[in-house]
Design a protein around this motif. Structure first.
Motif, PDB file in Angstrom:
ATOM      1  N   ALA A 217     -11.841  35.415  -8.630  1.00 57.45           N
ATOM      2  CA  ALA A 217     -11.128  36.671  -8.381  1.00 57.45           C
ATOM      3  C   ALA A 217      -9.657  36.492  -8.717  1.00 57.45           C
ATOM      4  O   ALA A 217      -9.021  37.372  -9.309  1.00 57.45           O
ATOM      5  CB  ALA A 217     -11.299  37.095  -6.929  1.00 57.45           C
ATOM      6  N   GLY A 218      -9.108  35.354  -8.341  1.00 59.51           N
ATOM      7  CA  GLY A 218      -7.699  35.081  -8.648  1.00 59.51           C
ATOM      8  C   GLY A 218      -7.459  35.114 -10.139  1.00 59.51           C
ATOM      9  O   GLY A 218      -6.547  35.796 -10.619  1.00 59.51           O
TER      10      GLY A 218
ATOM     11  N   VAL B 166      -7.645  38.794 -11.263  1.00 61.67           N
ATOM     12  CA  VAL B 166      -6.539  39.648 -10.830  1.00 61.67           C
ATOM     13  C   VAL B 166      -5.222  39.193 -11.461  1.00 61.67           C
ATOM     14  O   VAL B 166      -4.432  40.011 -11.934  1.00 61.67           O
ATOM     15  CB  VAL B 166      -6.429  39.656  -9.295  1.00 61.67           C
ATOM     16  CG1 VAL B 166      -5.175  40.380  -8.845  1.00 61.67           C
ATOM     17  CG2 VAL B 166      -7.663  40.287  -8.678  1.00 61.67           C
ATOM     18  N   PHE B 167      -4.983  37.905 -11.465  1.00 59.62           N
ATOM     19  CA  PHE B 167      -3.770  37.384 -12.095  1.00 59.62           C
ATOM     20  C   PHE B 167      -3.698  37.832 -13.555  1.00 59.62           C
ATOM     21  O   PHE B 167      -2.629  38.202 -14.055  1.00 59.62           O
ATOM     22  CB  PHE B 167      -3.752  35.851 -12.054  1.00 59.62           C
ATOM     23  CG  PHE B 167      -3.483  35.272 -10.695  1.00 59.62           C
ATOM     24  CD1 PHE B 167      -2.981  36.048  -9.659  1.00 59.62           C
ATOM     25  CD2 PHE B 167      -3.709  33.916 -10.444  1.00 59.62           C
ATOM     26  CE1 PHE B 167      -2.732  35.497  -8.396  1.00 59.62           C
ATOM     27  CE2 PHE B 167      -3.460  33.362  -9.201  1.00 59.62           C
ATOM     28  CZ  PHE B 167      -2.970  34.149  -8.173  1.00 59.62           C
ATOM     29  N   ALA B 168      -4.856  37.781 -14.227  1.00 58.26           N
ATOM     30  CA  ALA B 168      -4.884  38.152 -15.644  1.00 58.26           C
ATOM     31  C   ALA B 168      -4.521  39.616 -15.832  1.00 58.26           C
ATOM     32  O   ALA B 168      -3.804  39.992 -16.749  1.00 58.26           O
ATOM     33  CB  ALA B 168      -6.253  37.866 -16.230  1.00 58.26           C
TER      34      ALA B 168
ATOM     35  N   ARG C  55     -10.142  41.616  -2.197  1.00 59.34           N
ATOM     36  CA  ARG C  55     -11.016  42.772  -2.433  1.00 59.34           C
ATOM     37  C   ARG C  55     -11.999  42.460  -3.558  1.00 59.34           C
ATOM     38  O   ARG C  55     -13.196  42.710  -3.447  1.00 59.34           O
ATOM     39  CB  ARG C  55     -10.208  44.028  -2.737  1.00 59.34           C
ATOM     40  CG  ARG C  55     -11.082  45.275  -2.607  1.00 59.34           C
ATOM     41  CD  ARG C  55     -10.330  46.594  -2.735  1.00 59.34           C
ATOM     42  NE  ARG C  55      -8.998  46.551  -2.173  1.00 59.34           N
ATOM     43  CZ  ARG C  55      -7.872  46.620  -2.900  1.00 59.34           C
ATOM     44  NH1 ARG C  55      -7.930  46.739  -4.206  1.00 59.34           N
ATOM     45  NH2 ARG C  55      -6.705  46.565  -2.304  1.00 59.34           N
ATOM     46  N   VAL C  56     -11.479  41.904  -4.644  1.00 63.68           N
ATOM     47  CA  VAL C  56     -12.354  41.545  -5.769  1.00 63.68           C
ATOM     48  C   VAL C  56     -13.382  40.497  -5.326  1.00 63.68           C
ATOM     49  O   VAL C  56     -14.550  40.557  -5.711  1.00 63.68           O
ATOM     50  CB  VAL C  56     -11.526  41.028  -6.954  1.00 63.68           C
ATOM     51  CG1 VAL C  56     -12.427  40.383  -8.003  1.00 63.68           C
ATOM     52  CG2 VAL C  56     -10.731  42.162  -7.574  1.00 63.68           C
TER      53      VAL C  56
ATOM     54  N   LEU D  53      -3.430  28.708  -4.691  1.00 65.77           N
ATOM     55  CA  LEU D  53      -4.548  29.156  -5.526  1.00 65.77           C
ATOM     56  C   LEU D  53      -4.218  28.919  -6.991  1.00 65.77           C
ATOM     57  O   LEU D  53      -5.019  28.388  -7.760  1.00 65.77           O
ATOM     58  CB  LEU D  53      -4.829  30.647  -5.261  1.00 65.77           C
ATOM     59  CG  LEU D  53      -5.746  31.359  -6.261  1.00 65.77           C
ATOM     60  CD1 LEU D  53      -7.086  30.650  -6.396  1.00 65.77           C
ATOM     61  CD2 LEU D  53      -5.973  32.813  -5.847  1.00 65.77           C
ATOM     62  N   LEU D  54      -3.010  29.297  -7.370  1.00 63.26           N
ATOM     63  CA  LEU D  54      -2.600  29.086  -8.763  1.00 63.26           C
ATOM     64  C   LEU D  54      -2.644  27.597  -9.105  1.00 63.26           C
ATOM     65  O   LEU D  54      -3.094  27.201 -10.179  1.00 63.26           O
ATOM     66  CB  LEU D  54      -1.176  29.627  -8.987  1.00 63.26           C
ATOM     67  CG  LEU D  54      -0.678  29.541 -10.436  1.00 63.26           C
ATOM     68  CD1 LEU D  54      -1.514  30.430 -11.355  1.00 63.26           C
ATOM     69  CD2 LEU D  54       0.789  29.923 -10.545  1.00 63.26           C
ATOM     70  N   ARG D  55      -2.206  26.768  -8.169  1.00 67.94           N
ATOM     71  CA  ARG D  55      -2.203  25.327  -8.395  1.00 67.94           C
ATOM     72  C   ARG D  55      -3.617  24.810  -8.649  1.00 67.94           C
ATOM     73  O   ARG D  55      -3.863  24.030  -9.564  1.00 67.94           O
ATOM     74  CB  ARG D  55      -1.574  24.611  -7.196  1.00 67.94           C
ATOM     75  CG  ARG D  55      -1.221  23.145  -7.468  1.00 67.94           C
ATOM     76  CD  ARG D  55      -0.554  22.496  -6.261  1.00 67.94           C
ATOM     77  NE  ARG D  55       0.589  23.277  -5.782  1.00 67.94           N
ATOM     78  CZ  ARG D  55       0.689  23.856  -4.586  1.00 67.94           C
ATOM     79  NH1 ARG D  55      -0.289  23.727  -3.701  1.00 67.94           N
ATOM     80  NH2 ARG D  55       1.754  24.537  -4.260  1.00 67.94           N
TER      81      ARG D  55
END
Lengths: 210, 210, 210, 210
Positions: free
Chosen positions: A22-23, A26-28, A42-43, A61-63
């Motif tokens: 999901a991250g 959504v980040f994309a 939510r995703v 999360l990004l890490r």
DNA sequence: CATGAATGAGTGTTCATTCAT
DNA sequence: AATGAATGAACACTCATTCAT
């Protein structure tokens, strides 16, 4: 006590994966900074509380994603074989570019975060620097094999990386009327000629020196 | 709409300029999204209220800067002369690159906002697309004069722009141990050879084919 | 749109109700426009963030209250029975007025927002127009039954509504030395005589025509 | 040192009037609280600084307007003649109502500020209370002359005022498809019958008891 | 393991009022 | 007498993070 890196059972691993995916998604879509934890959960069809059960914060999360991405990118670097000035070289180059674009399709956000210096976190940065140093070094080596003046290697490799990364960004994120195939083909020819000494008339199409 | 485009007296124009400059500075340091209006007014040594006297919001300040930047970039495109494969061409290229980097030193934030798609505002985007289309067109034209296969023009110009922009970003924002001079020299040689058909042994130093 | 209309558990519903009640109270004290979200959350003993968990903004809170109010007002309209010119009619009228004043005690702010055109929101307005159209229609019908010339119905009903609403406002918000009872009595007699054809000597006291 | 009430020369008086008129206009459009000093000075074609040369603040402008309004309203009260139950009475009533509506067209904002308790300023309030007490007293007196039970006078007068004021508000501010004439006619008939004992069949049209 | 609820520091923006010219 | 410029307190709203169940 920030929750983290415990032993996870099947269900836990599944939830964590859902959140990571999901991250990525959504980040994309919105870019890292504009992404809300709310959107991600939510995703992932889960809750805020659960998010913080697996990641200590958004950056964490990004890490995590960056670690995966780095390993994939370093894989690309490790597997980059010689690129001669003939049609075989072009094919090898084409293959490499295709794999890079495919990695970018999944981990574009992470790569952009590295390249555009979006996060101040030292660890994340280090991962990117290391991965891309490896790629640049690999490419530089191949260019030297193809006859490049060693004093130009670093600048050339950096310039080449910029081209490849931005082109991947363009094809994956901007709405161009170009598909991956066509763009990778174009780029392969261009790079082959500009950085690996292929002559203008050479190309996959003819396959022979003239 | 309390803000904007009224007739300004000398004092007003001065304050507006102070704010614009402060914006450029703060945006450059922290990035557009991470910049706080608060930081900008502190740098400009003025108040929150005053900011909104001249710009209707943060984005409007960026838009204003984008207009200036676009005109400077389009100026570069307009003045790009022919670039032959000889040492004269390299010099012309070097001059163009030096001017681009200098523009980047001032307006890097804006150019990054365009290139990294940082803002959703249509107007700002349009300005960037137009300006960089002009540069790409100009470069493409020069490459065709230098013998490039026209079917490759668009991709080549885009790739070249990516290289130039990212290099400028690297030199102006990242802490590399390289100064502008050295980097512009390197880039000029590289581009000259890769995109304008200069031979490997050719360079400003010798200036003659061998 | 982080806020709103999710499924709420018991605790959530309770908090939402606390906020709605606080809104009613604060709006009544200071008026809608002069009320601060800050005041509302202080009264509700909760936080700023929580407010926006349940209402997307101040106007949304008013809208929510308006929905409740409208349904109560429409209930009044639906239950308004015939009002004859005798003492039974006066009693029915008195009962209606008492209930209206009681509704006003709770939802005065909303009714005032409608009547004084305090908000530009279309939805809120529509609710008010519909509710008061129903009341006016009901009253008009009763007046026609009591012998009113139909061409006068609309104007009469409007005038009557104005009287009732303003009187309710006066008794609930202004510091008059009059209690609800006395005022409702007065108003009932007045309205009965002025709009429903009761004769001057008639009243609850005597209860008979003379 | 708040500027105020000095001797004004011709130009000054003119500017002050421009501001007062602009205030009336802007207040009427947006309501007192929603009106911005900025709007007022723009309409008055002058500057912020000038505004505060003539009024010590926004409320002071309203106070100034309230003084004018009060004197006009008290004039109406003073000139209200007897209203009998015949057609002459209806005409007198009609005339009074027409003048009230015309006052409302100019000073509606002020009257609404009084009636809707929009400002906390004591002075402004007092002006309104006094003016409307005079009108109510005058009307009450006329009603008693027409046979009203004195114990009902106060409530009746208050109710009547509410009707008149709200009707004026409706006709001047809300978009109804009714013109002043028609509405004043309707209201006159209604009030004449409801408060001054005219019989249902009586009206200007017939002018005679039947 | 999961979740809905709560929090509050942080940020953009408005606007009445004052000031310098 | 007039004005453009400046100010800053006040306010609405957001969102990463923590908590209770």
């Amino acid at each position: 006590m920030p929750a983290q890196r415990r032993e996870l059972r099947a269900q836990g691993r599944k939830t964590m994966r859902r959140l990571a995916d999901a991250g990525l998604q959504v980040f994309a879509q919105r870019g890292y900074h504009e992404s809300r934890v709310d959107d991600i959960v939510r995703v992932a069809k889960t809750s805020h509380g659960t998010f913080y059960l697996y990641f200590s914060n958004k950056e964490d999360l990004l890490r995590t994603l960056a670690i995966d991405c780095a390993s994939e990118v370093e894989g690309l670097a490790a597997e980059l074989g010689p690129i001669d000035s003939g049609s075989g070289g072009e094919l090898a180059l084409r293959d490499f570019l295709a794999r890079f674009v495919s990695t970018y399709r999944r981990y574009g956000v992470v790569i952009r975060a590295w390249m555009e210096d979006q996060v101040s976190d030292r660890d994340i940065d280090r991962l990117g620097v290391r991965a891309f140093t490896k790629i640049a070094t690999a490419l530089g080596g191949r260019m030297e094999e193809a006859g490049l003046d060693p004093s130009q290697t670093q600048a050339s490799a950096a310039a080449l990386m910029a081209m490849i990364e931005r082109s991947s960004y363009a094809i994956t994120s901007r709405d161009l009327g170009v598909d991956d195939e066509a763009m990778v083909d174009s780029l392969a020819v261009l790079v082959h000629r500009g950085f690996f000494g292929a002559s203008a008339t050479q190309s996959r199409a003819t396959g022979s020196r003239q």
